[in-house]
Design a protein around this motif. Structure first.
Motif, PDB file in Angstrom:
ATOM      1  N   ASP A 126       0.831  -1.211   0.000  1.00  0.00           N
ATOM      2  CA  ASP A 126       0.000   0.000   0.000  1.00  0.00           C
ATOM      3  C   ASP A 126       0.863   1.259   0.000  1.00  0.00           C
ATOM      4  O   ASP A 126       0.546   2.244  -0.686  1.00  0.00           O
ATOM      5  CB  ASP A 126      -0.930   0.001   1.217  1.00  0.00           C
ATOM      6  CG  ASP A 126      -2.010  -1.060   1.121  1.00  0.00           C
ATOM      7  OD1 ASP A 126      -2.247  -1.565  -0.001  1.00  0.00           O
ATOM      8  OD2 ASP A 126      -2.608  -1.402   2.162  1.00  0.00           O
ATOM      9  N   ASP A 146       2.316   1.839  -3.471  1.00  0.00           N
ATOM     10  CA  ASP A 146       1.298   2.417  -4.352  1.00  0.00           C
ATOM     11  C   ASP A 146       1.013   3.875  -3.988  1.00  0.00           C
ATOM     12  O   ASP A 146       0.800   4.719  -4.868  1.00  0.00           O
ATOM     13  CB  ASP A 146       0.007   1.594  -4.274  1.00  0.00           C
ATOM     14  CG  ASP A 146       0.186   0.191  -4.823  1.00  0.00           C
ATOM     15  OD1 ASP A 146       1.131  -0.023  -5.608  1.00  0.00           O
ATOM     16  OD2 ASP A 146      -0.610  -0.698  -4.461  1.00  0.00           O
ATOM     17  N   TYR A 147       1.021   4.170  -2.697  1.00  0.00           N
ATOM     18  CA  TYR A 147       0.726   5.535  -2.249  1.00  0.00           C
ATOM     19  C   TYR A 147       1.846   6.488  -2.649  1.00  0.00           C
ATOM     20  O   TYR A 147       1.582   7.634  -3.034  1.00  0.00           O
ATOM     21  CB  TYR A 147       0.532   5.549  -0.734  1.00  0.00           C
ATOM     22  CG  TYR A 147       0.096   6.889  -0.184  1.00  0.00           C
ATOM     23  CD1 TYR A 147      -0.923   7.612  -0.785  1.00  0.00           C
ATOM     24  CD2 TYR A 147       0.713   7.435   0.938  1.00  0.00           C
ATOM     25  CE1 TYR A 147      -1.326   8.839  -0.286  1.00  0.00           C
ATOM     26  CE2 TYR A 147       0.322   8.662   1.449  1.00  0.00           C
ATOM     27  CZ  TYR A 147      -0.698   9.365   0.832  1.00  0.00           C
ATOM     28  OH  TYR A 147      -1.092  10.585   1.322  1.00  0.00           O
ATOM     29  N   ARG A 148       3.065   6.043  -2.577  1.00  0.00           N
ATOM     30  CA  ARG A 148       4.194   6.865  -3.015  1.00  0.00           C
ATOM     31  C   ARG A 148       4.057   7.204  -4.500  1.00  0.00           C
ATOM     32  O   ARG A 148       4.256   8.350  -4.913  1.00  0.00           O
ATOM     33  CB  ARG A 148       5.494   6.120  -2.742  1.00  0.00           C
ATOM     34  CG  ARG A 148       6.696   6.531  -3.587  1.00  0.00           C
ATOM     35  CD  ARG A 148       7.418   7.712  -3.037  1.00  0.00           C
ATOM     36  NE  ARG A 148       8.561   8.074  -3.883  1.00  0.00           N
ATOM     37  CZ  ARG A 148       9.552   8.843  -3.509  1.00  0.00           C
ATOM     38  NH1 ARG A 148       9.563   9.359  -2.292  1.00  0.00           N
ATOM     39  NH2 ARG A 148      10.546   9.130  -4.313  1.00  0.00           N
ATOM     40  N   TYR A 205       1.284   7.254  -6.235  1.00  0.00           N
ATOM     41  CA  TYR A 205       0.121   8.138  -6.371  1.00  0.00           C
ATOM     42  C   TYR A 205       0.490   9.583  -6.015  1.00  0.00           C
ATOM     43  O   TYR A 205       0.138  10.521  -6.748  1.00  0.00           O
ATOM     44  CB  TYR A 205      -1.003   7.638  -5.463  1.00  0.00           C
ATOM     45  CG  TYR A 205      -2.176   8.578  -5.362  1.00  0.00           C
ATOM     46  CD1 TYR A 205      -3.180   8.573  -6.325  1.00  0.00           C
ATOM     47  CD2 TYR A 205      -2.280   9.463  -4.292  1.00  0.00           C
ATOM     48  CE1 TYR A 205      -4.263   9.439  -6.235  1.00  0.00           C
ATOM     49  CE2 TYR A 205      -3.359  10.329  -4.189  1.00  0.00           C
ATOM     50  CZ  TYR A 205      -4.342  10.317  -5.150  1.00  0.00           C
ATOM     51  OH  TYR A 205      -5.413  11.185  -5.065  1.00  0.00           O
ATOM     52  N   CYS A 206       1.228   9.776  -4.935  1.00  0.00           N
ATOM     53  CA  CYS A 206       1.623  11.127  -4.519  1.00  0.00           C
ATOM     54  C   CYS A 206       2.546  11.766  -5.543  1.00  0.00           C
ATOM     55  O   CYS A 206       2.430  12.961  -5.851  1.00  0.00           O
ATOM     56  CB  CYS A 206       2.300  11.078  -3.151  1.00  0.00           C
ATOM     57  SG  CYS A 206       1.219  10.559  -1.795  1.00  0.00           S
ATOM     58  N   LYS A 239      -6.564  16.189   0.689  1.00  0.00           N
ATOM     59  CA  LYS A 239      -6.441  14.775   1.021  1.00  0.00           C
ATOM     60  C   LYS A 239      -7.804  14.099   1.089  1.00  0.00           C
ATOM     61  O   LYS A 239      -8.769  14.664   1.624  1.00  0.00           O
ATOM     62  CB  LYS A 239      -5.735  14.621   2.371  1.00  0.00           C
ATOM     63  CG  LYS A 239      -4.243  14.343   2.289  1.00  0.00           C
ATOM     64  CD  LYS A 239      -3.708  13.983   3.663  1.00  0.00           C
ATOM     65  CE  LYS A 239      -2.259  13.551   3.595  1.00  0.00           C
ATOM     66  NZ  LYS A 239      -1.762  13.114   4.907  1.00  0.00           N
ATOM     67  N   GLN A 290      -6.448   8.457   2.519  1.00  0.00           N
ATOM     68  CA  GLN A 290      -5.039   8.816   2.647  1.00  0.00           C
ATOM     69  C   GLN A 290      -4.603   8.947   4.100  1.00  0.00           C
ATOM     70  O   GLN A 290      -3.409   8.817   4.410  1.00  0.00           O
ATOM     71  CB  GLN A 290      -4.761  10.129   1.906  1.00  0.00           C
ATOM     72  CG  GLN A 290      -4.873   9.988   0.389  1.00  0.00           C
ATOM     73  CD  GLN A 290      -4.572  11.294  -0.321  1.00  0.00           C
ATOM     74  OE1 GLN A 290      -5.467  11.998  -0.760  1.00  0.00           O
ATOM     75  NE2 GLN A 290      -3.302  11.618  -0.447  1.00  0.00           N
ATOM     76  N   LEU A 309      -2.647   6.042   5.803  1.00  0.00           N
ATOM     77  CA  LEU A 309      -1.262   5.764   5.407  1.00  0.00           C
ATOM     78  C   LEU A 309      -0.340   6.839   5.969  1.00  0.00           C
ATOM     79  O   LEU A 309      -0.790   7.923   6.363  1.00  0.00           O
ATOM     80  CB  LEU A 309      -1.153   5.713   3.878  1.00  0.00           C
ATOM     81  CG  LEU A 309      -1.996   4.624   3.209  1.00  0.00           C
ATOM     82  CD1 LEU A 309      -2.083   4.855   1.719  1.00  0.00           C
ATOM     83  CD2 LEU A 309      -1.424   3.245   3.501  1.00  0.00           C
ATOM     84  N   CYS A 359       5.151   9.698   3.741  1.00  0.00           N
ATOM     85  CA  CYS A 359       5.290   9.181   2.379  1.00  0.00           C
ATOM     86  C   CYS A 359       4.994  10.290   1.371  1.00  0.00           C
ATOM     87  O   CYS A 359       5.710  10.464   0.385  1.00  0.00           O
ATOM     88  CB  CYS A 359       4.348   7.993   2.181  1.00  0.00           C
ATOM     89  SG  CYS A 359       4.636   7.067   0.661  1.00  0.00           S
TER      90      CYS A 359
END
Length: 384
Positions: free
Chosen positions: A21, A24-26, A28-29, A67, A71, A74, A78
């Protein structure tokens, strides 16, 4: 100074989900920040208003203000570190002197390597503990790892990435490195495709066992290409395709391990035995020819060798001199100092006018016959 150790992580199923996760979040950001940065930059150019130019703080504040609810489950760091790296990438874009100069691009979820960064990781009882966001009710576990030699020092920003189903981490520690004993000896290194020459001899950068791995890589690439050609987009959904791709990634990892081990040992030998070292400043991109002829150039790791040698000389108090890019180390005679010009120059194929070989240097001024690489090493050594 920072000394980084690369370790292999062994997370349980719960922490694997957390790491996936965060990867993937990195991504996405980064993509959201890059899209916003591009829009702000285009608007500032159209309106000719420098005050509207984007920066790290503007983009970060905009993303934090917008946000979504998911989000907050997490790590906030990140997002912060992703935008920080994006700001550095944009600064490098305006510096054409960078080796990999170019505009920042969007990250793809299909890339074989996904990762993230955190500056809130801790080492607890020999395990890696990530920061747990407030309000998260799922269980949290410390992650076991192997491969670290010494865990002393202050832990800085940790990089974690996933590759071929395996998880790795780079642990940078702020440590004091004692300088090595002075030897009073100097040397020069002449880099070539397949080997490096220096005053004590030659090191082969493409050994035989590495060539065998490259042959396997070529076979796997052909197999994957054949599957894609026959089955089209459905090929990547098959289990056999996934198995073949895993084998390909495994051999790429083996190649990187062999090459990095070889360069680390060679550079350590240099800084241990010599106080002054001279290397060349090569324009590698201009040396590239076709994609086939450039394979040996890429595999010789000119840039990685210079990078490792630079920080090791800084660690151990050794002097590193980088010769000017236009210094004629190959064309100059180390005996009399004569520099070849025009049709007399030595090329990759030797000299067509005088029918000399690739590894042969004949001075037409004093008549000296030298080995081409040994002559280049002597010319570089003359700079000290």
């Amino acid at each position: 100074m920072l000394r980084t150790q690369k370790v292999k992580l062994y997370p349980n199923q719960t922490m694997k989900k957390v790491l996936d996760d965060l990867c993937d979040y990195r991504r996405y950001c980064w993509n959201q920040g890059l899209a916003l940065w591009n829009d702000m930059y285009d608007a500032s150019v159209i309106l000719a208003d420098k005050k509207q130019r984007p920066n790290e703080r503007k983009v970060r504040d905009e993303l934090v203000a917008n946000k979504a609810d998911w989000q907050y489950q997490l790590s906030a760091r990140c997002l912060q570190l992703a935008i920080s790296d994006l700001g550095k990438a944009w600064q490098n874009f305006f510096d054409r002197a960078q080796p990999d100069w170019g505009k920042p691009h969007f990250k793809s979820k299909k890339a074989p390597r996904q990762g993230f960064k955190t500056d809130r990781a801790k080492l607890v009882n020999g395990r890696l503990r990530l920061d747990k966001p407030l309000g998260v009710k799922t269980p949290w576990f410390d992650i076991k790892f192997k491969g670290a030699r010494n865990l002393t020092g202050e832990l800085k920003v940790v990089s974690i990435y996933r590759e071929n189903g395996q998880y790795w981490a780079s642990l940078p520690f702020e440590v004091m490195v004692p300088e090595k004993t002075k030897t009073g000896v100097k040397t020069a290194v002449d880099v070539n495709v397949g080997h490096f020459d220096y005053t004590a001899g030659r090191i082969n950068t493409l050994p035989g066992h590495l060539q065998k791995i490259y042959k396997r890589i070529k076979h796997y690439q052909r197999q994957l290409a054949r599957k894609r050609k026959v089955n089209g987009k459905q090929a990547i959904q098959s289990k056999n395709y996934a198995k073949m791709r895993a084998k390909l990634q495994r051999d790429y990892r083996r190649v990187a391990n062999v090459q990095h081990d070889l360069m680390q040992k060679f550079t350590t030998q240099l800084v241990s035995n010599y106080d002054q070292i001279v290397i060349e400043d090569l324009a590698v991109k201009k040396m590239q020819m076709s994609h086939v002829a450039s394979k040996g150039l890429h595999r010789s790791l000119f840039g990685y060798f210079r990078q490792v040698l630079t920080y090791k000389c800084a660690w151990y108090g050794k002097a590193l001199l980088v010769a000017d890019r236009f210094y004629p180390s190959t064309q100059r005679c180390s005996v009399c100092g004569h520099i070849k010009q025009g049709d007399d120059k030595v090329t990759l194929a030797g000299n067509h006018k005088y029918h000399t070989k690739h590894d042969e240097y004949i001075c037409y001024q004093c008549g000296a016959t030298l080995d081409r690489d040994a002559n280049a090493v002597a010319n570089l050594l003359a700079l000290l």
